[in-house]
Structure formats: structure tokens, C-alpha cells
Design an enzyme around this catalytic site. Structure first.
Site, mmCIF file in Angstrom:
data_model
loop_
_atom_site.group_PDB
_atom_site.id
_atom_site.type_symbol
_atom_site.label_atom_id
_atom_site.label_comp_id
_atom_site.label_asym_id
_atom_site.label_seq_id
_atom_site.Cartn_x
_atom_site.Cartn_y
_atom_site.Cartn_z
ATOM 1 N N SER A 94 33.369 13.039 -14.083
ATOM 2 C CA SER A 94 32.873 11.991 -14.968
ATOM 3 C C SER A 94 31.828 11.127 -14.252
ATOM 4 O O SER A 94 30.781 11.644 -13.859
ATOM 5 C CB SER A 94 34.053 11.167 -15.505
ATOM 6 O OG SER A 94 33.653 10.341 -16.564
ATOM 7 N N ASP B 288 34.398 17.941 -25.165
ATOM 8 C CA ASP B 288 34.296 16.621 -24.534
ATOM 9 C C ASP B 288 33.866 15.603 -25.587
ATOM 10 O O ASP B 288 32.822 15.741 -26.222
ATOM 11 C CB ASP B 288 33.259 16.687 -23.408
ATOM 12 C CG ASP B 288 33.243 15.446 -22.529
ATOM 13 O OD1 ASP B 288 33.650 14.365 -22.998
ATOM 14 O OD2 ASP B 288 32.809 15.561 -21.366
ATOM 15 N N HIS C 28 37.474 16.031 -22.091
ATOM 16 C CA HIS C 28 36.805 15.383 -20.961
ATOM 17 C C HIS C 28 37.670 15.334 -19.704
ATOM 18 O O HIS C 28 37.168 15.477 -18.592
ATOM 19 C CB HIS C 28 36.414 13.956 -21.362
ATOM 20 C CG HIS C 28 35.599 13.233 -20.344
ATOM 21 N ND1 HIS C 28 34.270 13.511 -20.121
ATOM 22 C CD2 HIS C 28 35.931 12.241 -19.466
ATOM 23 C CE1 HIS C 28 33.800 12.719 -19.168
ATOM 24 N NE2 HIS C 28 34.795 11.946 -18.744
#
Length: 458
Positions: A272, A366, A400
């Protein structure tokens, strides 16, 4: 003579040196030769204690032929929050429930899934997510089998077992690092080394989450989990970052005698926000040979990044594009501005400067941002400057929050940085398959690009 079958909790057995307490139920059968007993017990291979990312083969033996049962797994985390999975099965004609062959007929997963009891777990606390902060002790998973009646109601437990899933393998050293400004944890495999080195960068959860780096060290990598905010005396909030801090950490890591740099550098894995930081490190700092970007962006995100008088602004977003679900959960997938737009040129990470090879691991469900689009833009950017084509690993149905294998998928949870609940995406079955594929490819990629031969544990 009438035959009857009764169940009674009898005793707990613990094998010497085993991590598993098995509550054994005995089946009593009245025959002409008198009562006999058959224990209902768990058989877990290769061991009842294993590393978290290791699959196991579980059988429950001693059931009645074709008996209908409920298989349940319960895990209690460090905050005392519970995660539970439950599925319905039928024993075979020998009275055996074999999770590698028996298909779940309903519940939290359906079909043959030997590790479904782990990845299908659901938090019993609203918006919960499974973390592990203390990697020195294992998770204890309570496995149990229950009678399933014709009406579908559940009867008392038949048998249970404590199954331990740990993080530090035999001989791996965990060493807290507090050198000058550096706040990190080092994990060294057994032996003298030197070992291929990998730095692990987390995302906007902040703090120091060690479990990825710890698990990776079990495969022969010297790893360092690096904190950069919300830990110890580091800044509490993610307001700005200075690349000099990461440079200092990189140089410290490279200079360790246990870290081998025969091919010119170390690897970096970023998740991330940590993913775009890994790109910036490879672009501006010396000694990075391989980068794994996991669901990241090709631009600097969220806060300014400074380095030697240069500043990269954070990529902006439009609040009016936030989608608020009926349950109040936010979806921010379409909020961020386009990194390739002319007005955002100053945010774009100049990865064409990097000498590293790149692997972009992309979850295609995601719900935080368009990670695949960012990876394609990075690919175009590299090729336009004559750099090698990066590898883009597409992971269908994944969200994600990619973790090592068998962590339960988390599609929604509370995020302290945002101060609200966010939608992450991902479907449990496909998300777990993606985690297994991504974790395998990460190890291979680092071995291929950090001068190591393919390790026997791959």
C-alpha cells in the site's frame, strides 16, 4: 439386541512435546462380545504445530460412517477478539473426515478446501481484522467437531484440538533495532550467512507489524521490518516523510555482515503506502536490486516526501468522489487523481532512474485505488526510458489487504489513519488463492534477483 451409540467427553490427551490437547470422545457400541470403544480424534500432519503460512492435512477419525458433522475453527487474537469459521461435512464410509478430500456442504465455505477453516474465518467483532503484533508466540486455533442433527440443529461437541500456528521458525533470530533514528526489527535465518536481504515496509496502519518479515525469514532471507511513523519516538501521524531516514536504514541493513549484496543490493517489499515508498527508495537511493510493490501507486501518496532539498507532493484526491455505503463504510477507489495527468507530474515517482527489477502484485478487486492502472502506467514509464519490463502479477478476486497465506480475507475494517471504516474488497476463496500465489512468487522473485539459488523451501 438393540444397538445404540452414545457420546461422552472422556479425557484430554497430550502427546509429549506436542502443542495439541485433544479432547477425545468415545463411541460405545453394544455387541454380543460386550461394549467396545472407538476414540474420535484429530490427526494433523505434518505436525499440530506449524508456521502460519504452512498448509496442514487434517483428518478426524473415529466418526460413524456417513455421519453428518459441523467442523469449527476458533481463533482469539491479542485483543481477545474472536475469529470463527464453520462448515458442514459428511464422514466417509470408514468414519473419517479428511479435509483434503471431503467437500464442505455448506457454512462459511463450500467444496474441498483443506485450509478453508483458516481463510474463511470471520470476525465476531464488527469491522475486525486479524493482525499479529507478538510474533514470538503462536496463534492457538481451537478446532472442534460437532454432531449435526437431521433438523440442522447442533449438538454438543464430539472432539476438539488446539492447533498452533506460529511465525518464527527454528533457529531464526529476532533482533530489535534502535540505531540512531532507525526503529525496526531484524530477522536472521539460522546459520552464518550471508543471506539475501529484504526490507519490509507496511502501509498507513503505521507502527511495526513484523509478521510478514518474520515469515519471509523462515525461507532463508535476512529481513528487516522498518517502522516510519506511529511507533516509539517516530512521528505519530503521517504528515511528511524524509527519504534520508530510509537511506539511513538501508545503509545500516546493507552493512550487516549477515546480509549478502553480491548482486549489488537488497530487496524491498512495500504494501500500500509502503509500495510507493519502495519505488522512491529504488529511484533515489543506492543499493536496491529488487522491488515488490503490493497494491501500490506509481506516485507519491498522501504526504510530501523530502530528500536533499527536493520535495515530492502527495497525490491529491477528490472528497466528492467518496462513495458512502448504506452501512456507513467508505469506498475511496475512484477518489485519487490520475498520476499521469500533467498537473500531477511532480508526484510521479521517477522509477526510470532505478537499477532495480520490479514486481507489481495487483489485487484486481482492490477497492482502495486502481492498482492495476498504476502498474500499467509504471510499465509504460519504464519501457519509454529503455528500462526492463516489470513483472505484473494479476490476482483475480483479491482485495487490497493481501497477506501471507491463510490469513482470513478482510473486505471491510476500521482504519485508524482515515478515522473511519473502509472497503478493501476481495472474496474469501479467491483472495486466499491470490495470497498463496503472491507469497510464492515474492519468494521466487527475490531469490532470482538477489543472487540466491532457488531455496529448498520454495
Amino acid at each position: 439386541m438393540l444397538m445404540f451409540i452414545g457420546f461422552k467427553m472422556a479425557f484430554a490427551v497430550r502427546k509429549s512435546g506436542s502443542a495439541c490437547f485433544t479432547h477425545v470422545a468415545r463411541r460405545f457400541v453394544n455387541t454380543s462380545n460386550g461394549p467396545t470403544t472407538t476414540p474420535v480424534k484429530f490427526n494433523i500432519k505434518p505436525d499440530k504445530r506449524c508456521l502460519f503460512d504452512t498448509p496442514v492435512h487434517i483428518k478426524v477419525e473415529g466418526l460413524r460412517p456417513k455421519q453428518q458433522v459441523i467442523f469449527r475453527a476458533t481463533l482469539t487474537d491479542e485483543k481477545q477478539d474472536k475469529f470463527v469459521s464453520s462448515a458442514h461435512f459428511e464422514a466417509d464410509t470408514r468414519g473419517v473426515l479428511d479435509l483434503s478430500k471431503s467437500a464442505a456442504r455448506g457454512g462459511d465455505y463450500v467444496g474441498v478446501h483443506p485450509m478453508g477453516f483458516m481463510w474463511a474465518m470471520k470476525p465476531q467483532t464488527e469491522l475486525g481484522r486479524l493482525f499479529r503484533k507478538d510474533v514470538t508466540s503462536p496463534f492457538k486455533v481451537h478446532l472442534s467437531v460437532h454432531e449435526k442433527t437431521a433438523s440442522g440443529s447442533e449438538e454438543p461437541m464430539i472432539a476438539s484440538c488446539i492447533h498452533e500456528r506460529g511465525f518464527i521458525g527454528d533457529g531464526v533470530q529476532r533482533i530489535p533495532v534502535r540505531e540512531r533514528r532507525i526503529r525496526a526489527t531484524l530477522f536472521l535465518p539460522p546459520g552464518e550467512g550471508p543471506f539475501p536481504g529484504v526490507i519490509d515496509l507496511g502501509g498507513t496502519a503505521g507502527g511495526l507489524l513484523e509478521y510478514r518479515a518474520c515469515l519471509l525469514a523462515n525461507y532463508g532471507f535476512a529481513t528487516m521490518c522498518l517502522a516510519y511513523f506511529a511507533y516509539d519516538d517516530l512521528p505519530k501521524r503521517l504528515l511528511e516523510l524524509h527519504l534520508e531516514y530510509f537511506e539511513e536504514a538501508l545503509q545500516y541493513f546493507q552493512n550487516l555482515p549477515q546480509v549478502g549484496c553480491e548482486e549489488g543490493g537488497v530487496g524491498i517489499m512495500g504494501i500500500s503506502k509502503g509500495a510507493d515508498l519502495s519505488l522512491s527508495m529504488a529511484s533515489f537511493l543506492e543499493g536496491v536490486s529488487a522491488v515488490v510493490s503490493v497494491n501500490g501507486c506509481n506516485a507519491n501518496l498522501q504526504c510530501p516526501l523530502h530528500y536533499r532539498g527536493m520535495s515530492m507532493p502527495g497525490l491529491g484526491l477528490s472528497i466528492d468522489r467518496v462513495v458512502i455505503r448504506d452501512n456507513g463504510v467508505l469506498n475511496v477507489r475512484d477518489c485519487y487523481h490520475d498520476p499521469r495527468a500533467p498537473e500531477n507530474a511532480a508526484c510521479l515517482v521517477p522509477i526510470e532512474r532505478a537499477a532495480a527489477r520490479f514486481l507489481f502484485a495487483i489485487a484486481q478487486d482492490d477497492q482502495v485505488w486502481e492498482a492495476e492502472r498504476y502498474a500499467r502506467q509504471a510499465e509504460e514509464q519504464l519501457l519509454a526510458h529503455g528500462r526492463p519490463r516489470p513483472e505484473i502479477l494479476l490476482l483475480p478476486g483479491a482485495g487490497h489487504l493481501l497477506e501471507p497465506p491463510f490469513f482470513p480475507s478482510c473486505s471491510v475494517s476500521y482504519h485508524k489513519f482515515a478515522g473511519t471504516s473502509l472497503e478493501w474488497g476481495g472474496q474469501p476463496e479467491s483472495h486466499n488463492a491470490a495470497q498463496e500465489e503472491y507469497w510464492r512468487r515474492v519468494r521466487e522473485f527475490f531469490w532470482e534477483n538477489l543472487g540466491g539459488a532457488v531455496h529448498s523451501k520454495l
